[in-house]
Enzyme design. Structure first.
Site: not given
Ligand code: HSE
Length: 439
Positions: A201, A132, A205, A190, A134, A14, A129
């Site tokens: 994950d 959560v 979020k 991840e 992308g 990123v 931003e």
């Molecule tokens: N590992 C996360 C996903 C990355 O698969 O959405 C983005 O937060």
């Protein structure tokens, strides 16, 4: 032309995307902001790797402290991730009076209350931003666009890896392991994919969204979390026969003096818009008392979509700097003194519909025995189906229930599980079906 100086910490996927946008779209961004956004330093432990971008002389360095302590730098962009060194760098940036942009969902979900307090005290902004969904502007939507609404519920697909795995099993019959390996190869999983498939994950979020929507402190620890590793191709196929797709959903609902906060695999009807959000795409449906329902949809991971959200935050902060302001929009949307410690509703208290698959002996009286136990716990059966072949004397029986209380379903299942007429542990998947909500 006024210049705003940016220091980027971490030039992985990123981070590289952010550098690419700032360099390649420099003039475009300048024409919108009215100032030049200058990427003064990029700090990364790997200064040799070819990232396909031409950085100016001396821009890519290995010393993060040099970036954090440079008095010219206005905005620190933390693209390292995780809860270790990234936290120390953010705190240092704040204490040096620098604004921060981060995509670090794990850190904000676990320590956002303290980080944001430190930022408010120092009068600096934090843009998050990209933490959560992308590229989906869900944080801007909650903090700005929907600020006049009482948010009543949020339902989201917030993890691209899980959505990719479930879509590949459902649509292509791929194995769980092969689909996960593809998600890893494509770069959206991840580093530790247990965070994805275990639902953690998604919970990070959801904790952030709940704080923004409901004016509560970020509360990760009380979210109910169930990942997708127990989902079998059998249940996916049966879901399809009942008109449902299985998605890993993040659900945050306002329940007056408590918040429902849960992450689990969920059956949703084919005509639910989220049902058609596939592959590594994310989406979130937000319901507000004025707006009704809105749906945001887009790539929740990946270099350029995530970088797009990061650059959006950089520009917001740059515009504030140009107008000599900060703290204009409260970091968690509510004024700090209005943020309450709203409890998360215990999972046992929630009501929903259930899909339960038993492996039961194929003989008279079995169904009535199971139905009797469910009845004792006030669980009303919507339909019963005998599906599939007999294996080792047991046949698969699927029951769909009317709305029932989670605690009652758990108690009934533990009683049923120990009967000698029942084989393997029953499979349970919750159903979210708005058409049946009021039953
Ligand atoms: N590992 C996360 C996903 C990355 O698969 O959405 C983005 O937060």
């Amino acid at each position: 032309m006024k210049e705003i100086h940016i220091g980027l910490l971490g030039c992985g996927t990123v981070g590289t995307g952010v550098a690419k946008i700032l360099i390649e779209n420099k003039d475009l961004i300048c024409s919108r902001v009215g100032a030049a956004l200058k990427l003064k330093y990029i700090a990364d432990i790997d200064t040799e790797k070819d990232r396909g971008i031409r950085f100016g002389e001396g821009v890519l360095i290995s010393d993060a402290e040099k970036v954090l302590n440079d008095p010219d730098i206005d905005i620190i962009v933390e693209m390292i991730g995780g809860e270790g060194i990234a936290k120390q760098f953010i705190l240092k940036a704040i204490s040096n009076g620098k604004h921060v942009v981060s995509a670090n969902k794990a850190l904000i979900a676990s320590q956002g209350n303290a980080l944001f307090k430190a930022a408010s005290e120092r009068n600096v902004d934090i843009g998050f931003e990209a933490s959560v969904g992308g590229c989906m502007p869900i944080i801007k939507t909650l903090r700005e666009s929907l600020v006049g609404n009482r948010i009543t519920s949020m339902t989201g697909i917030l993890n691209g890896t899980c959505n990719y795995i479930l879509s590949k099993i459902t649509d292509e019959g791929m194995s769980f392991e092969a689909a996960l390996a593809e998600a890893q190869a494509k770069g959206f999983a991840e580093a530790n994919p247990a965070l994805d498939v275990g639902g953690f994950d998604t919970a990070h979020k959801l904790a952030i969204l709940n704080a923004l929507a409901y004016g509560m402190e970020v509360n990760l620890k009380d979210i109910y979390i169930e990942g997708i590793s127990g989902i079998t191709p059998t249940d996916i196929a049966l879901a399809g026969q009942f008109g449902y797709r299985i998605k890993l959903l993040a659900i945050g609902k306002d329940r007056e003096n408590a918040i429902e906060a849960r992450v689990h695999p969920t059956m949703i009807p084919f005509d639910n818009l989220l049902s058609n959000v596939n592959a590594n795409l994310n989406a979130v449906m937000v319901s507000g008392d004025a707006v009704g329902n809105i749906l945001l949809y887009g790539y929740g991971a990946g270099m350029m979509p995530t970088a797009s959200a990061v650059v959006g935050d950089i520009v917001d902060i740059a515009r504030n700097i140009l107008f000599g302001t900060s703290g204009r929009i409260p970091l968690f949307s509510y004024q700090p003194e209005s943020i309450r410690n709203i409890p998360v509703m215990p999972m046992d208290e929630i009501f929903t519909h259930y899909y339960i698959r038993f492996s039961a002996a194929d003989r008279p009286g079995v169904l009535s025995k199971i139905a009797g136990i469910l009845g004792n716990y006030s669980i009303s059966i919507e339909s019963v189906h005998q599906k599939g072949r007999k294996i080792g004397g047991f046949v698969p029986i699927v029951m769909l229930t009317h709305r029932a209380k989670e605690a009652d379903v758990k108690k009934a299942l533990s009683e049923i599980s120990v009967l000698d007429i029942v084989g393997n542990k029953p499979a349970l998947i919750r159903i979210e079906d708005e058409k049946n909500e009021d039953e």
